[in-house]
Design a protein around this motif. Structure first.
Motif, short mmCIF file in Angstrom:
data_model
loop_
_atom_site.label_atom_id
_atom_site.label_comp_id
_atom_site.label_asym_id
_atom_site.label_seq_id
_atom_site.Cartn_x
_atom_site.Cartn_y
_atom_site.Cartn_z
N ILE A 96 0.84 -1.21 0.00
CA ILE A 96 0.00 0.00 0.00
C ILE A 96 0.87 1.25 0.00
O ILE A 96 0.62 2.21 -0.73
CB ILE A 96 -0.95 0.00 1.22
N ALA A 97 1.94 1.23 0.82
CA ALA A 97 2.86 2.38 0.88
C ALA A 97 3.53 2.61 -0.46
O ALA A 97 3.66 3.76 -0.92
CB ALA A 97 3.91 2.14 1.97
N ALA A 98 3.95 1.52 -1.11
CA ALA A 98 4.60 1.63 -2.43
C ALA A 98 3.62 2.19 -3.45
O ALA A 98 4.00 3.02 -4.30
CB ALA A 98 5.09 0.26 -2.86
N ALA A 99 2.35 1.76 -3.38
CA ALA A 99 1.33 2.26 -4.31
C ALA A 99 1.08 3.75 -4.11
O ALA A 99 0.94 4.50 -5.08
CB ALA A 99 0.03 1.48 -4.12
N VAL A 100 1.06 4.19 -2.85
CA VAL A 100 0.85 5.61 -2.54
C VAL A 100 2.01 6.45 -3.09
O VAL A 100 1.79 7.50 -3.70
CB VAL A 100 0.71 5.82 -1.01
N VAL A 101 3.24 5.98 -2.87
CA VAL A 101 4.42 6.69 -3.39
C VAL A 101 4.40 6.75 -4.91
O VAL A 101 4.68 7.80 -5.51
CB VAL A 101 5.72 6.01 -2.89
N PHE A 102 4.05 5.63 -5.53
CA PHE A 102 3.97 5.54 -7.00
C PHE A 102 2.97 6.56 -7.54
O PHE A 102 3.27 7.31 -8.48
CB PHE A 102 3.57 4.12 -7.39
N ILE A 103 1.78 6.62 -6.96
CA ILE A 103 0.73 7.55 -7.41
C ILE A 103 1.17 9.00 -7.20
O ILE A 103 0.98 9.86 -8.06
CB ILE A 103 -0.60 7.27 -6.66
N ILE B 82 4.24 10.22 -7.08
CA ILE B 82 5.29 10.59 -8.04
C ILE B 82 4.69 10.93 -9.40
O ILE B 82 5.04 11.94 -10.02
CB ILE B 82 6.33 9.46 -8.16
N TRP B 83 3.76 10.10 -9.86
CA TRP B 83 3.17 10.32 -11.18
C TRP B 83 2.25 11.55 -11.18
O TRP B 83 2.18 12.27 -12.18
CB TRP B 83 2.44 9.09 -11.67
N LEU B 84 1.57 11.83 -10.08
CA LEU B 84 0.76 13.05 -10.00
C LEU B 84 1.66 14.29 -10.05
O LEU B 84 1.32 15.29 -10.70
CB LEU B 84 -0.07 13.05 -8.71
N PHE B 85 2.82 14.20 -9.38
CA PHE B 85 3.78 15.31 -9.41
C PHE B 85 4.31 15.53 -10.83
O PHE B 85 4.40 16.67 -11.30
CB PHE B 85 4.94 15.02 -8.45
N LEU B 86 4.66 14.44 -11.52
CA LEU B 86 5.18 14.54 -12.89
C LEU B 86 4.15 15.14 -13.83
O LEU B 86 4.46 15.99 -14.68
CB LEU B 86 5.63 13.17 -13.40
N LEU B 87 2.89 14.72 -13.69
CA LEU B 87 1.82 15.25 -14.55
C LEU B 87 1.56 16.73 -14.24
O LEU B 87 1.26 17.52 -15.15
CB LEU B 87 0.54 14.43 -14.36
N ALA B 88 1.67 17.10 -12.95
CA ALA B 88 1.47 18.50 -12.57
C ALA B 88 2.58 19.39 -13.13
O ALA B 88 2.36 20.56 -13.46
CB ALA B 88 1.42 18.62 -11.05
N ALA B 89 3.79 18.81 -13.25
CA ALA B 89 4.94 19.57 -13.77
C ALA B 89 5.14 19.37 -15.27
O ALA B 89 6.20 19.67 -15.80
CB ALA B 89 6.19 19.15 -13.01
N LYS B 90 4.11 18.88 -15.94
CA LYS B 90 4.20 18.53 -17.36
C LYS B 90 4.68 19.69 -18.23
O LYS B 90 5.57 19.54 -19.07
CB LYS B 90 2.84 18.04 -17.84
N ARG B 91 4.14 20.88 -18.02
CA ARG B 91 4.49 22.03 -18.87
C ARG B 91 5.94 22.46 -18.65
O ARG B 91 6.66 22.78 -19.60
CB ARG B 91 3.55 23.20 -18.58
N LYS B 92 6.36 22.49 -17.39
CA LYS B 92 7.75 22.87 -17.09
C LYS B 92 8.74 21.86 -17.66
O LYS B 92 9.79 22.23 -18.18
CB LYS B 92 7.93 22.99 -15.57
N LEU B 93 8.38 20.58 -17.55
CA LEU B 93 9.26 19.53 -18.08
C LEU B 93 9.32 19.57 -19.60
O LEU B 93 10.34 19.25 -20.21
CB LEU B 93 8.78 18.15 -17.60
N ALA B 94 8.19 19.99 -20.23
CA ALA B 94 8.14 20.08 -21.70
C ALA B 94 9.15 21.09 -22.22
O ALA B 94 9.71 20.93 -23.30
CB ALA B 94 6.73 20.43 -22.15
#
Length: 390
Positions: free
Chosen positions: A5-12, A14-26
């Motif tokens: 469960i902890a690994a799943a929470v961390v995984f989600i 991280i991916w929410l952070f990456l999607l939120a930073a999508k424009r900056k990363l682009a």
């Protein structure tokens, strides 16, 4: 379960952070999509453009279409029997007599986490790089190349110029689309050769059972046993496999004296009471789930290096198995897999020579696709059901 469960929470997270930073990363050239991250690497693109590497890959790729066609046929044949048994089981409302021919690759769930991630990553990177190298060998420009992250799996991507690819004759395109699976088979062959030559796998018996750790305060620790070591004998009985170890211990009782002969010496252990089976003897060791094969170079077979060699053996086996599995499945004539693209190229080549034969092959292509989708779906559904029950 808590760790999962902890690994799943961390995984989600991280991916929410990456999607939120999508424009900056682009702005940095990084492309982020749901569960897909692509990072272009100029040096990798430059490597793709090296003439020597492209020519080498191109010379090997001459056999790629033949290997891929044979591979697709073998994969269909492998899927047939389990599919029949699964359907019979459903009709009879009884468990199928055969296991599914496919396994759902979920690192940490259906396969070991680290070994699974590393093996899938190597297979994916080899597959994509081989496509790119053969494309450049045929004069197709690679627009972009880099590393990717598919959920938790590291991979690579190669983006050849599609317009230039369309200008190539069908036989040349066939080499490109089938090169990935050939790269996987070459990788699997390399690791098979390594396993046979360095560990004697397939040509010799296992050497024993690897002890990874000793339970604190357990009979084995009291007797002085230290890990890592390999159990060779229980009393005077030679033990080569985990099955042999369990078979012998199933007949022991608490209080029995057991002489463990290991690569660290002999240890007399007075067995304790098993925590789950009170009538059975208990040593108090944690063993590897895989049989141990000693290096064929005896000078390297030292107790302090047992863990290293065993990990190398396990990783090599997983890399071999995953590469073969990915190559087989990718050779199926199912859109958008390489097997479908390959038959597309062959159909186009035949149609240009003989329209009648081209139409027949096109009908065969659709029939094979329908059969392959049906067989794969049955096996995948059974594998998913088994995974859920597990």
């Amino acid at each position: 379960m808590k760790q999962l469960i902890a690994a799943a929470v961390v995984f989600i997270a991280i991916w929410l952070f990456l999607l939120a930073a999508k424009r900056k990363l682009a702005k940095l050239g990084v492309d982020v999509q749901p569960l897909v991250l692509m990072v272009p690497i100029g040096s990798l693109k430059a490597m793709m453009s090296k003439a020597k590497l492209g020519k080498l890959a191109l010379s090997v790729s001459a056999i790629a279409p033949h290997v891929a066609l044979a591979s697709g046929a073998v994969c269909i044949a492998i899927l047939v029997k389990p599919s029949i048994e699964i359907i019979r089981g459903l009709i009879a409302k009884a468990p199928a007599k055969a296991s599914p021919a496919v396994q759902i690759l979920v690192p940490g769930v259906s396969i070991p986490l680290v070994e699974g991630v590393v093996s899938i990553a190597i297979a994916a990177i080899v597959h994509e790089l081989m496509h790119g190298l053969v494309a450049t060998g045929l004069g197709v420009k690679v627009r972009s190349a880099g590393l990717a992250l598919l959920a938790i799996i590291p991979a690579a991507y190669v983006d050849p110029d599609e317009e230039e690819m369309k200008l190539l004759p069908p036989k040349s395109r066939a080499k490109i689309v089938s090169a990935g699976s050939l790269g996987n088979y070459i990788t699997a062959g390399f690791f098979l050769l390594f396993l046979v030559s360095f560990f004697g796998l397939l040509v010799s018996q296992p050497s024993g059972v690897l002890v990874e750790s000793v339970v604190g305060g357990a009979p084995a620790e009291v007797a002085g046993l230290k890990a890592p070591c390999v159990i060779l004998y229980l009393n005077n009985t030679r033990v080569r496999t985990i099955h042999q170890l369990y078979t012998y211990l199933s007949a022991t009782k608490p209080g029995d004296l057991l002489l463990l002969r290991t690569t660290r010496g002999d240890f007399l252990v007075k067995l304790g009471k098993h925590p789950n089976l009170p009538d059975r003897g208990f040593i108090g060791i944690v063993i590897s789930p895989y049989d141990y094969y000693s290096p064929t170079i005896k000078a390297l077979d030292k107790a302090s290096l047992h863990w290293l060699w065993h990990k190398l053996e396990i990783y090599s086996i997983w890399i071999l198995a995953i590469n073969v599995g990915i190559a087989l499945v990718n050779s199926l004539p199912i859109p958008p897999l390489d097997g479908w693209l390959l038959i597309d190229c062959l159909t186009e080549a035949l149609q240009s020579k003989s329209p009648r034969k081209g139409k027949a092959v096109k009908l065969l292509k659709i029939s094979l696709a329908a059969l392959s989708i049906a067989l794969l779906s049955i096996n995948v559904a059974a594998a998913v059901a088994r995974l859920i029950r597990w």
